[in-house]
Design an enzyme around this catalytic site. Structure first.
Site, PDB file in Angstrom:
ATOM      1  N   ARG A  35      81.768-145.276  41.243  1.00  0.00           N
ATOM      2  CA  ARG A  35      80.656-145.790  40.439  1.00  0.00           C
ATOM      3  C   ARG A  35      81.105-146.210  39.041  1.00  0.00           C
ATOM      4  O   ARG A  35      80.545-147.145  38.466  1.00  0.00           O
ATOM      5  CB  ARG A  35      79.552-144.742  40.348  1.00  0.00           C
ATOM      6  CG  ARG A  35      78.807-144.649  41.648  1.00  0.00           C
ATOM      7  CD  ARG A  35      77.784-143.569  41.645  1.00  0.00           C
ATOM      8  NE  ARG A  35      76.952-143.704  42.842  1.00  0.00           N
ATOM      9  CZ  ARG A  35      76.116-142.776  43.275  1.00  0.00           C
ATOM     10  NH1 ARG A  35      75.979-141.650  42.605  1.00  0.00           N
ATOM     11  NH2 ARG A  35      75.400-142.974  44.360  1.00  0.00           N
ATOM     12  N   GLY A 351      73.053-144.704  52.594  1.00  0.00           N
ATOM     13  CA  GLY A 351      74.267-143.969  52.267  1.00  0.00           C
ATOM     14  C   GLY A 351      75.169-143.723  53.458  1.00  0.00           C
ATOM     15  O   GLY A 351      76.382-143.933  53.387  1.00  0.00           O
ATOM     16  N   GLY A 374      68.425-144.630  48.335  1.00  0.00           N
ATOM     17  CA  GLY A 374      66.967-144.637  48.213  1.00  0.00           C
ATOM     18  C   GLY A 374      66.440-145.949  47.664  1.00  0.00           C
ATOM     19  O   GLY A 374      65.437-146.485  48.138  1.00  0.00           O
TER      20      GLY A 374
HETATM   21  P1  ADP Z   1      71.367-143.873  56.137  1.00  0.00           P
HETATM   22  O1  ADP Z   1      71.893-142.880  55.139  1.00  0.00           O
HETATM   23  O2  ADP Z   1      72.357-144.956  56.453  1.00  0.00           O
HETATM   24  O3  ADP Z   1      70.024-144.415  55.735  1.00  0.00           O
HETATM   25  P2  ADP Z   1      70.239-141.796  57.810  1.00  0.00           P
HETATM   26  O4  ADP Z   1      70.387-140.829  56.690  1.00  0.00           O
HETATM   27  O5  ADP Z   1      68.862-142.212  58.173  1.00  0.00           O
HETATM   28  O6  ADP Z   1      71.143-143.091  57.537  1.00  0.00           O
HETATM   29  O7  ADP Z   1      70.859-141.187  59.139  1.00  0.00           O
HETATM   30  C1  ADP Z   1      72.195-140.778  59.246  1.00  0.00           C
HETATM   31  C2  ADP Z   1      72.353-139.597  60.140  1.00  0.00           C
HETATM   32  O8  ADP Z   1      71.775-139.812  61.409  1.00  0.00           O
HETATM   33  C3  ADP Z   1      73.797-139.290  60.398  1.00  0.00           C
HETATM   34  O9  ADP Z   1      74.117-138.049  59.809  1.00  0.00           O
HETATM   35  C4  ADP Z   1      73.916-139.242  61.915  1.00  0.00           C
HETATM   36  O10 ADP Z   1      74.728-138.194  62.385  1.00  0.00           O
HETATM   37  C5  ADP Z   1      72.490-139.048  62.328  1.00  0.00           C
HETATM   38  N1  ADP Z   1      72.279-139.494  63.709  1.00  0.00           N
HETATM   39  C6  ADP Z   1      72.496-140.698  64.236  1.00  0.00           C
HETATM   40  N2  ADP Z   1      72.243-140.712  65.550  1.00  0.00           N
HETATM   41  C7  ADP Z   1      71.841-139.466  65.878  1.00  0.00           C
HETATM   42  C8  ADP Z   1      71.450-138.841  67.102  1.00  0.00           C
HETATM   43  N3  ADP Z   1      71.425-139.521  68.251  1.00  0.00           N
HETATM   44  N4  ADP Z   1      71.109-137.535  67.052  1.00  0.00           N
HETATM   45  C9  ADP Z   1      71.144-136.854  65.894  1.00  0.00           C
HETATM   46  N5  ADP Z   1      71.503-137.381  64.717  1.00  0.00           N
HETATM   47  C10 ADP Z   1      71.853-138.683  64.707  1.00  0.00           C
HETATM   48 MG    MG Z   2      71.331-140.791  54.771  1.00  0.00          MG
END
Ligand code: ADP
Ligand code: MG
Length: 394
Positions: A35, A351, A374
């Protein structure tokens, strides 16, 4: 269009810049200075314009108290190294006091100073006007360059603009350019890929994008809530039980809007949430009652890949599976590779999605990786971010 630092003559001006120096610390040392590096182009440009540059940021959660484990002193030192000049740092339990005012007044064009952690002040996160006024009194122009906190109306991100003309720095300019044009005026076909664990968190994003995209791809843990809405057996897969009804509504909404919604057709299932668990690849209507979906399957990868090959704009938020475990990272990796290979404008928000792209070494193949988890989600929801709304229009 928002005014940027290139639109105004800043020569000899005293400029206060809200940066995102919320860097992770370990035993008093910065463990990742991405950052800080990201902030350098804006700072360097301002110095080239011969401005006097006052930087401010928050770090961690000192909760309105001057807790010295959250001092920005290490950031000042790191900035001094990168900029090859002495970044002045005047600590203060109240961020702005007489000593700080004097240092700011004495700051010459071409010099840089960094204020103490703005969250040492309890008013900061409440957008207190008095604190915003104190910050504004140090400078003549406000530059917003902290995208990660732009979705918060705080004294240093929004309030300060009540007293100073506000411009965007290069980081904000880039985020607005890519996220903004993707949502408002995308090159088509426009494909959004949504994944991750919880449907609830992403529903507002899906609702906003569903009328704008040509195809909506759903993967990751959230797919199982949609499966449930379709009446499929999902075994022990992650389920957002409160949102099954909404998932069904979204499918209907997509159909009504003529938007293609693609759900995984097969998945990798496992007995336990463990990298070494016994696993199998099954079609989506064959999920055993005692197993959970951990990743999208190979047929799904092929299906998604075909859609992505023709896309002109792709927004991706949320991994396709539990990518942190190597045995369940294939689907996420394949989608990342499909994005890297296609000619589309590719935008990564979120993230964990950004971390996945980094992990696979494909970050520099993407058009834009948003720096604000966020904040990028709120942007994709179509919300007005307070820290961006205050920037003057061109
Ligand atoms: P981002 O940070 O990109 O917005 P999220 O925080 O919504 O994404 O989701 C990320 C998490 O989702 C990861 O830690 C991943 O392990 C989990 N995840 C993805 N697919 C599954 C699944 N089938 N079952 C449980 N957790 C999952
Ligand atoms: Mg996330």
């Amino acid at each position: 269009m928002k005014k940027t630092i290139k639109d105004v003559d800043l020569k000899g001006k005293k400029v206060i810049v809200r940066c995102d120096f919320n860097v992770p610390m370990q035993d008093g040392a910065i463990s990742d200075d991405t950052r800080i590096k990201a902030a350098l182009p804006t700072i360097r440009y301002l110095l080239e314009q011969n401005a006097a540059v006052i930087l401010m940021s928050h770090m961690g959660r000192p909760k309105g108290e001057p807790k010295m484990e959250f001092t920005l002193k290490p950031v000042a030192d790191r900035l001094s190294e990168y900029l090859n000049l002495d970044v002045k740092f005047v600590t203060s339990p109240v961020v702005v006091d007489d000593a700080v005012r004097e240092a700011a007044a004495a700051l010459a064009p071409g010099e840089v100073m960094l204020l103490e952690n703005v969250r040492f002040r309890p008013e900061e996160t409440k957008n207190g006007a008095e604190f915003a006024k104190e910050l504004a009194s140090l400078a003549e122009v406000f530059v917003q360059d902290a995208f990660g906190t732009a979705h918060r109306a705080h004294s240093s991100t929004a309030g300060v603009a009540d007293y100073l003309p506000a411009l965007s720095g290069f980081l904000i300019e880039k985020e607005v350019k890519f996220l903004g044009s993707a949502v408002e005026d995308p090159k088509r076909p426009f494909v959004a890929i949504m994944g991750g664990a919880k449907v609830g968190d992403k529903i507002p994003v899906i609702e906003n994008l569903i009328t704008k995209v040509d195809t909506l791809i759903i993967g990751g843990g959230m797919a199982y809530t949609f499966y449930k809405a379709m009446g499929l057996e999902i075994g022990t897969s992650i389920l957002d039980a409160d949102n099954v009804g909404l998932a069904g509504d979204l499918m209907k909404k997509a159909e009504d809007a003529g938007v293609k919604m693609l759900l995984p057709v097969d998945c990798v299932v496992a007995k336990e949430f463990d990298n070494n668990s016994e696993s199998a690849i099954v079609d989506r209507d064959q999920i055993p009652a005692d197993m959970m979906g951990m990743d999208i399957g190979p047929k799904t990868v092929e299906l998604f890949r075909q859609t992505l090959a023709d896309a002109a704009t792709v927004v991706w938020n949320g991994p396709m599976g539990v990518f942190e475990m190597d045995n369940f990272a294939k689907g996420t990796k394949a989608v990342a590779e499909a994005l890297a290979d296609c000619d589309a404008i590719t935008i990564i928000g979120g993230g964990d999605s950004a971390a996945a792209v980094e992990k696979f070494g494909l970050a520099d193949k993407m058009t834009h990786i948003s720096t604000g988890g966020g904040a990028s989600l709120e942007f994709l929801e179509g919300k007005v971010l307070p820290g961006i709304a205050v920037i003057e229009d061109k």
